[in-house]
Design an enzyme around this catalytic site. Sequence first.
Site, short mmCIF file in Angstrom:
data_model
loop_
_atom_site.label_atom_id
_atom_site.label_comp_id
_atom_site.label_asym_id
_atom_site.label_seq_id
_atom_site.Cartn_x
_atom_site.Cartn_y
_atom_site.Cartn_z
CB CYS A 194 -0.93 0.02 1.21
SG CYS A 194 -2.37 1.09 0.91
CB CYS B 173 -1.69 4.94 3.45
SG CYS B 173 -1.74 3.26 4.07
CB CYS C 82 -4.41 3.78 0.05
SG CYS C 82 -4.77 3.61 1.81
CE LYS D 219 -7.53 -1.42 4.78
NZ LYS D 219 -6.17 -1.02 4.37
NE ARG E 41 -6.27 4.72 9.16
CZ ARG E 41 -7.47 5.02 8.70
NH1 ARG E 41 -8.05 6.16 9.07
NH2 ARG E 41 -8.09 4.22 7.86
CE LYS F 118 -6.88 -3.79 7.89
NZ LYS F 118 -5.88 -3.10 7.16
CB SER G 247 -4.54 -1.49 15.44
OG SER G 247 -5.40 -0.66 14.66
CE1 TYR H 271 -0.55 -5.06 14.65
CE2 TYR H 271 -2.95 -5.24 14.75
CZ TYR H 271 -1.81 -4.78 14.12
OH TYR H 271 -1.91 -4.07 12.96
C1 PBG Z 1 -2.86 0.19 5.04
C2 PBG Z 1 -3.35 -0.68 6.13
C3 PBG Z 1 -4.13 -0.34 7.25
C4 PBG Z 1 -4.20 -1.47 8.05
C5 PBG Z 1 -3.51 -2.48 7.38
N1 PBG Z 1 -3.01 -1.99 6.19
C6 PBG Z 1 -4.70 0.95 7.68
C7 PBG Z 1 -5.70 1.65 6.93
O1 PBG Z 1 -6.25 1.21 5.93
O2 PBG Z 1 -5.95 2.79 7.35
C8 PBG Z 1 -4.90 -1.57 9.37
C9 PBG Z 1 -4.40 -2.60 10.31
C10 PBG Z 1 -4.81 -2.43 11.72
O3 PBG Z 1 -5.60 -1.55 12.09
O4 PBG Z 1 -4.30 -3.22 12.52
N2 PBG Z 1 -3.74 0.41 4.01
ZN ZN Z 2 -3.17 2.21 2.64
#
Ligand code: PBG
Ligand code: ZN
Length: 324
Positions: free
Chosen positions: A120, A122, A130, A195, A205, A248, A274, A313
């Site tokens: 990704c 971001c 992203c 997602k 983040r 996710k 997370s 985690y």
């Molecule tokens: C990046 C990405 C994210 C997560 C995994 N890959 C964050 C988002 O999309 O903002 C989140 C993982 C997590 O919260 O543990 N695109």
């Molecule tokens: Zn991203």
Amino acid sequence: MVYPEYRPRRMRRNEALRSLIRETSLSAAQLVYPLFIVPGKKVKKEVSSMPGVHQISVDQIAIEAKELQTLGVNAVILFGIPEKKDGLGSGAHDQDGIVQRAIRELKNKIPELLVITDVCLCEYTDHGHCGFLVNDEVDNDTTLEILAKTALSHAKAGADLVAPSDMMDGRVAEIRATLDENNFEMMPIMSYAVKYASAYYGPFRDAAESTPQFGDRRAYQMDPANSREALREATLDVDEGADVLMVKPALAYLDIIARLRDEFDLPLAAYQVSGEYAMIKAAEAKGWIDGERVMQEALLSIKRAGADIIITYFAKEMARLLMK
Ligand code: PBG
Ligand code: ZN
């Protein structure tokens, strides 16, 4: 058969009976541990909203990986926090970038460890979105090219599995084609197929320093209200060549995991994100819940819903518990 002939309690009387008929079990071999790699040396910095999770520098990851191995966890997913960010996210496909160096370090020191990479932009863009921005909107088709380049750079560095998480349309096909053209036809793709635009990503983040500088990700991540759309997203990724599908977050989307399990025969992964981790840790710290049991119950529910692989985690803690 009804009561009193059938008494479900008969088979619950002791642990030996219960374990004899237990339908779902967790295994360390199917857990994946996320690692946040930062520049510098000897860095091991706890993420404030994720107690027990650290940002670590490349020189520390072999130590971390060895610990995972002794626990029976054999897979990691890598996220990189680069030194510099720019408008194009060019750090993402730098052959000497943070993730690329981390892959080489892991493959050098612990070749058997499965290295998955999050693909990704971001973490690499200064605006935190992203993909490429055109008039403050993420432009799908120009982003595809850079994503494919990023996946290729991970493959060249030695990754075992690439996992695009950007939610651009057509990215699995683009990545597959680029990998194939470069003789990486054996590199599997685990697609973050479904997602959601979720508030559960908040602590991540902080860890990945990837909060969008304006707006949100709702123009590319999915609306939490939708489940039929999840099937369409997954169908596209299957048709484009995904080898593993992912849902996710996990706990708030168990219905989606179960639906995908019914509809598709590819291996299915779920990302316990997370915020799911942080909530359990926070309530445990307050003494409000038994954190270990809630962790187990949450992971079990994800498995029971139909996930084969769980990115979590809690991988170390759960594996430790499984060893007892
Ligand atoms: C990046 C990405 C994210 C997560 C995994 N890959 C964050 C988002 O999309 O903002 C989140 C993982 C997590 O919260 O543990 N695109
Ligand atoms: Zn991203």
